[in-house]
Design an enzyme around this catalytic site. Structure first.
Site, PDB file in Angstrom:
ATOM      1  N   GLY A 238     -56.729  34.756  17.915  1.00  0.00           N
ATOM      2  CA  GLY A 238     -57.915  34.858  18.198  1.00  0.00           C
ATOM      3  C   GLY A 238     -58.778  33.422  17.938  1.00  0.00           C
ATOM      4  O   GLY A 238     -57.898  32.571  17.335  1.00  0.00           O
ATOM      5  N   CYS A 264     -52.349  29.040   8.599  1.00  0.00           N
ATOM      6  CA  CYS A 264     -52.660  29.218  10.024  1.00  0.00           C
ATOM      7  C   CYS A 264     -54.094  29.529  10.293  1.00  0.00           C
ATOM      8  O   CYS A 264     -54.956  28.561  10.189  1.00  0.00           O
ATOM      9  CB  CYS A 264     -51.835  30.185  10.889  1.00  0.00           C
ATOM     10  SG  CYS A 264     -50.120  29.641  10.886  1.00  0.00           S
ATOM     11  N   HIS A 354     -46.449  27.899   9.083  1.00  0.00           N
ATOM     12  CA  HIS A 354     -45.944  29.254   8.436  1.00  0.00           C
ATOM     13  C   HIS A 354     -44.981  28.865   7.440  1.00  0.00           C
ATOM     14  O   HIS A 354     -43.638  28.584   7.948  1.00  0.00           O
ATOM     15  CB  HIS A 354     -45.416  30.043   9.618  1.00  0.00           C
ATOM     16  CG  HIS A 354     -46.281  30.948  10.131  1.00  0.00           C
ATOM     17  ND1 HIS A 354     -46.652  32.088  10.208  1.00  0.00           N
ATOM     18  CD2 HIS A 354     -47.065  30.539  11.504  1.00  0.00           C
ATOM     19  CE1 HIS A 354     -47.449  32.838  10.971  1.00  0.00           C
ATOM     20  NE2 HIS A 354     -47.807  31.657  12.058  1.00  0.00           N
ATOM     21  N   GLU A 356     -43.638  30.911   5.279  1.00  0.00           N
ATOM     22  CA  GLU A 356     -42.883  31.960   5.105  1.00  0.00           C
ATOM     23  C   GLU A 356     -41.526  31.806   6.073  1.00  0.00           C
ATOM     24  O   GLU A 356     -40.434  32.307   5.668  1.00  0.00           O
ATOM     25  CB  GLU A 356     -43.356  33.410   5.022  1.00  0.00           C
ATOM     26  CG  GLU A 356     -43.602  33.912   6.489  1.00  0.00           C
ATOM     27  CD  GLU A 356     -44.602  32.874   7.506  1.00  0.00           C
ATOM     28  OE1 GLU A 356     -44.380  33.093   8.592  1.00  0.00           O
ATOM     29  OE2 GLU A 356     -45.205  32.361   6.949  1.00  0.00           O
TER      30      GLU A 356
END
Length: 380
Positions: A238, A264, A354, A356
């Site tokens: 969004g 993010c 990201h 991860e």
């Protein structure tokens, strides 16, 4: 709207962009109709993690790698409990998956979850078009009774745009859950779920962190009810301009000086909390091969991205904010987009990508260690 049908590879399908460009191919996955924002992902691997990333909610993902589905689908790699993409576009899907972990084919999984896709089109031409014209609304139509192109185009143009979309609450957990620390528990972290990927709390758990994952609607009181040593704000879908509630919660965390880490969407939330604006990128960054420089060390990392919005902060100076001095800590080397922020007077930082990184790369894993260091410093 979908109908699951075997033999979809023989069913005609049409992809229609909102500017009128059309691509004809074959149905892949479920047969039916779907709408979303057309974006492209440059990853050569990790399609299962891409499909199940909640940040892709309401987006139709175009894979730039020509061969997709080679390793099938397993039960270990999903980043959430379902596929979130609105549609899937591939050039040359694997006819037979081949991997020792595969449980089923990608085509079967898409069909089972009702995800409408298209195959057999020139994804390179489509990607070039999106790079030149920008991400835009798209529809995929498949079946033996397709409407005329004028009707399809009209339906695409009636679909909602991503700009102004408030989506995080649609993908976040509804109830708080806990991911226990692996080994000795060292810290407690409250993680605000705006579309979190499963690997993120796992990476923290590997470092002795007990992670309490809270709904996107959590208040500051909910955050501090778990007595956290640090607070984390996740990725998510969004337009960050709509995220007034997470911004207010983050500002409460900044006021108290609790160690804070965002990725993010969380980076965009921190930008807004500090008083910076956000804007929509022309076509965004998506894939697992984006070069970013950590300006605090000079090191260049290859990183995993999935974002269509960015923070509008000055990259050439330190900025004064209501919470002390802030600076841009990371930039994308492709286009100089802001990829990270850090406060100089409080324990808070964020990145736009990201760390991860399932399915890789792992260049940015140190950021979780940096978060641990902030919590250790605060405790000391």
């Amino acid at each position: 709207m979908t109908t699951s049908t075997r033999g979809a590879a023989k069913v005609p399908a049409v992809l229609v962009l909102e500017d009128g460009r059309t691509f004809r191919g074959r149905a892949y996955g479920a047969v039916g109709v779907t709408f979303g924002e057309a974006v492209f992902s440059t990853g050569m691997t990790g399609y299962q993690e891409t499909l199940t990333d909640p940040s892709y909610h309401r987006q139709v993902v175009v894979m730039t790698a020509p061969h997709v589905g080679n390793t099938g689908v397993n039960d270990e790699d999903p980043e959430s409990k379902r596929i979130w993409v609105a549609g899937y576009v591939v050039r040359d899907p694997a006819r037979v998956p081949s991997n020792w972990r595969a449980k089923r084919s990608l085509d079967d999984e898409l069909r089972h979850q009702g995800v409408v896709g298209i195959s057999g089109i020139d994804t390179r031409a489509l990607t070039r078009h999106l790079r030149e014209r920008g991400a835009m609304r798209v529809g995929i139509f498949s079946g033996n009774a397709l409407p005329d192109e004028g009707t399809m185009l009209a339906e695409v143009r009636q679909a909602p745009e991503m700009k102004g979309a408030d989506l995080s609450a649609e993908v976040a957990t509804k109830e708080t859950y806990v991911v226990p620390a692996i080994g000795e528990k060292k810290f407690t972290v409250a993680a605000v779920d705006l579309g979190i990927k499963g690997m993120t709390p796992h990476r923290m758990a590997e470092r002795g962190i007990e992670v309490h994952v809270l709904p996107a609607t959590a208040t500051a009181e909910d955050v501090y009810a778990v007595n956290p040593d640090g607070v984390f704000f996740s990725n998510g879908p969004g337009d960050p301009a709509t995220a007034d509630h997470p911004v207010s919660v983050m500002q409460a965390v900044l006021e108290r000086g609790t160690p804070l880490f965002g990725i993010c969407f969380g980076n965009q939330i921190l930008g807004r909390a500090l008083g910076f604006g956000t804007y929509k990128l022309k076509y965004g960054h998506r894939g697992i091969n984006q070069p970013v420089q950590d300006r605090t060390t000079g090191k260049v990392e290859v990183t995993a991205h999935n974002h269509g919005f960015a923070v509008d902060a000055p990259t050439d100076k330190v900025s004064d904010t209501p919470y002390g001095r802030a600076e841009v800590s990371h930039v994308c080397l492709n286009d100089n987009v802001v990829e990270g922020l850090q406060l100089l007077d409080r324990p808070a930082f964020s990145v736009q990508y990201h760390p991860e990184a399932a399915a890789g790369p792992h260049d940015a894993a140190y950021l979780f260690d940096r978060f641990v260091s902030l919590m250790e410093g605060q405790r000391a």
